[in-house]
Design an enzyme around this catalytic site. Structure first.
Site, mmCIF file in Angstrom:
data_model
loop_
_atom_site.group_PDB
_atom_site.id
_atom_site.type_symbol
_atom_site.label_atom_id
_atom_site.label_comp_id
_atom_site.label_asym_id
_atom_site.label_seq_id
_atom_site.Cartn_x
_atom_site.Cartn_y
_atom_site.Cartn_z
ATOM 1 N N LYS A 1 11.950 -7.553 -9.413
ATOM 2 C CA LYS A 1 12.311 -8.783 -8.692
ATOM 3 C C LYS A 1 13.065 -9.730 -9.604
ATOM 4 C CE LYS A 1 8.383 -8.605 -5.597
ATOM 5 N NZ LYS A 1 6.972 -8.883 -5.488
ATOM 6 N N GLN B 1 2.278 -12.564 -6.655
ATOM 7 C CA GLN B 1 2.179 -11.128 -6.447
ATOM 8 C C GLN B 1 0.764 -10.736 -6.023
ATOM 9 O OE1 GLN B 1 4.724 -8.934 -6.602
ATOM 10 N NE2 GLN B 1 3.440 -7.158 -6.241
ATOM 11 N N ASP C 1 7.543 -15.387 0.850
ATOM 12 C CA ASP C 1 6.857 -14.203 1.377
ATOM 13 C C ASP C 1 6.537 -14.355 2.860
ATOM 14 O OD1 ASP C 1 6.375 -12.027 -0.369
ATOM 15 O OD2 ASP C 1 4.839 -13.153 -1.458
HETATM 16 N N1 GUN Z 1 2.667 -6.846 -3.427
HETATM 17 C C1 GUN Z 1 3.338 -5.788 -2.894
HETATM 18 N N2 GUN Z 1 4.324 -6.225 -2.099
HETATM 19 C C2 GUN Z 1 4.289 -7.569 -2.114
HETATM 20 C C3 GUN Z 1 5.067 -8.585 -1.498
HETATM 21 O O1 GUN Z 1 6.009 -8.339 -0.736
HETATM 22 N N3 GUN Z 1 4.713 -9.853 -1.766
HETATM 23 C C4 GUN Z 1 3.671 -10.164 -2.583
HETATM 24 N N4 GUN Z 1 3.405 -11.441 -2.809
HETATM 25 N N5 GUN Z 1 2.926 -9.247 -3.187
HETATM 26 C C5 GUN Z 1 3.240 -7.956 -2.948
#
Ligand code: GUN
Length: 297
Positions: A54, A98, A121
């Site tokens: 990311k 995350q 998100d």
């Molecule tokens: N863990 C796995 N995928 C995601 C996501 O799209 N957002 C977040 N915050 N955690 C994740």
């Protein structure tokens, strides 16, 4: 018949390039770069890979990436304090914590602490509510990416029968909301659904998000349907000690019946980060009160 392959990797690359152009335009207008903050608690290897990826993609798109790596024994109070600090920071447009978080931390409490206008998100109840009533907000990245692929492939979705398999807050429920907004007739199936194969057989659009390797078989698919496979499951490979990735759909059999299908890998997966960047960019424009056309990205 052999289904057309929906190339999520190529679509995601185009989306990222578009986000990059708009990020450059944002910088010229706002006098600063858009910024995305990612918070990682602990050392889960899969999460570390996601967060690194990311960060790299954010910088490639011309935005600032702020990474906050906290130890696994970080208290809930300290994590909440980090979120508050990011909420207050005008250089931070989007905040992603995350998941999963260590067990001693209440995930819902942490999500609730994020300013909904920085919640890229789309996990905050305010954004779930906005999606449900059709107000502008943030939509979770994976279902939004699926919706983009479907509209790109099919154009107008109105009147189509859609079956979403899975009812999670992150994929199934928001996916159903997006399809309702596109005027589909939507069924949400899940682990307690009776005669799942028969339910899926009615669908013009199948979105599989259950996390069970190759569960959806080709003979469950209506001929000509479009199949979106959200699953990413690691299973033992052909060679001893090797693994391979498969979706929730038995690709080989489904591809002989469907008119279009996403592969795993290379389908929905690459879309998620591209949509995250898109959401962060939209957050930046909104946070600065700058106009961004609804169809700009
Ligand atoms: N863990 C796995 N995928 C995601 C996501 O799209 N957002 C977040 N915050 N955690 C994740």
């Amino acid at each position: 018949m052999t289904a057309a392959v929906i190339d999520g990797k190529a679509f995601a690359a185009t989306l990222r390039a578009r986000v990059g152009e708009l990020a450059t335009a944002f910088e010229a207008k706002a006098g600063r770069k858009a910024g995305l903050a990612v918070v990682l608690v602990g050392e889960d290897p899969a999460s570390q890979v996601y967060v690194r990826s990311k960060g790299k993609s954010t910088v490639e798109a011309g935005m600032n990436s702020f990474e906050h790596k906290l130890p696994a024994d970080t208290s809930e109070a300290d994590l909440l304090a980090t979120v508050e600090q990011l909420n207050a920071d005008p250089a931070v447009d989007g905040i992603l914590v995350q998941l999963p978080l260590p067990r001693h931390i209440d995930e819902q409490k942490v999500i609730a602490a994020i300013n909904p206008d920085k919640d890229v998100d789309g996990f905050h109840v305010t954004n779930a509510g906005r999606l449900a009533v059709g107000q502008p907000g943030f939509v979770p990245c994976t279902p939004l990416g699926c919706s983009m692929l479907l509209k790109d492939k099919l154009g107008d979705l109105s009147g189509l029968d859609a079956v979403v398999i899975g009812r999670s807050n992150i994929v199934g429920k928001p996916m159903a909301q997006l399809l309702i907004a596109e005027s589909c007739t939507v069924t949400v199936a899940h682990s307690r659904t009776k005669n799942l194969a028969d339910v899926v057989r009615r669908a013009d659009i199948v979105v599989a998000a259950v996390g069970r390797p190759e569960m959806v078989k080709g003979d469950w698919i209506k001929p000509g349907a479009t199949v979106i496979d959200v699953g990413i499951n690691r299973v033992p490979g052909a060679e001893e000690g090797k693994t391979r990735l498969v979706g929730d759909v038995d690709y080989a059999s489904a591809a002989t019946v469907a008119s279009a299908i996403t592969p795993v890998p290379g389908g929905v997966g690459p879309m998620t980060i591209a949509v995250l960047l898109r959401n962060a960019l939209v957050a930046a424009y909104r946070n600065e009160g700058l106009d961004l056309a609804a169809d700009a990205v």
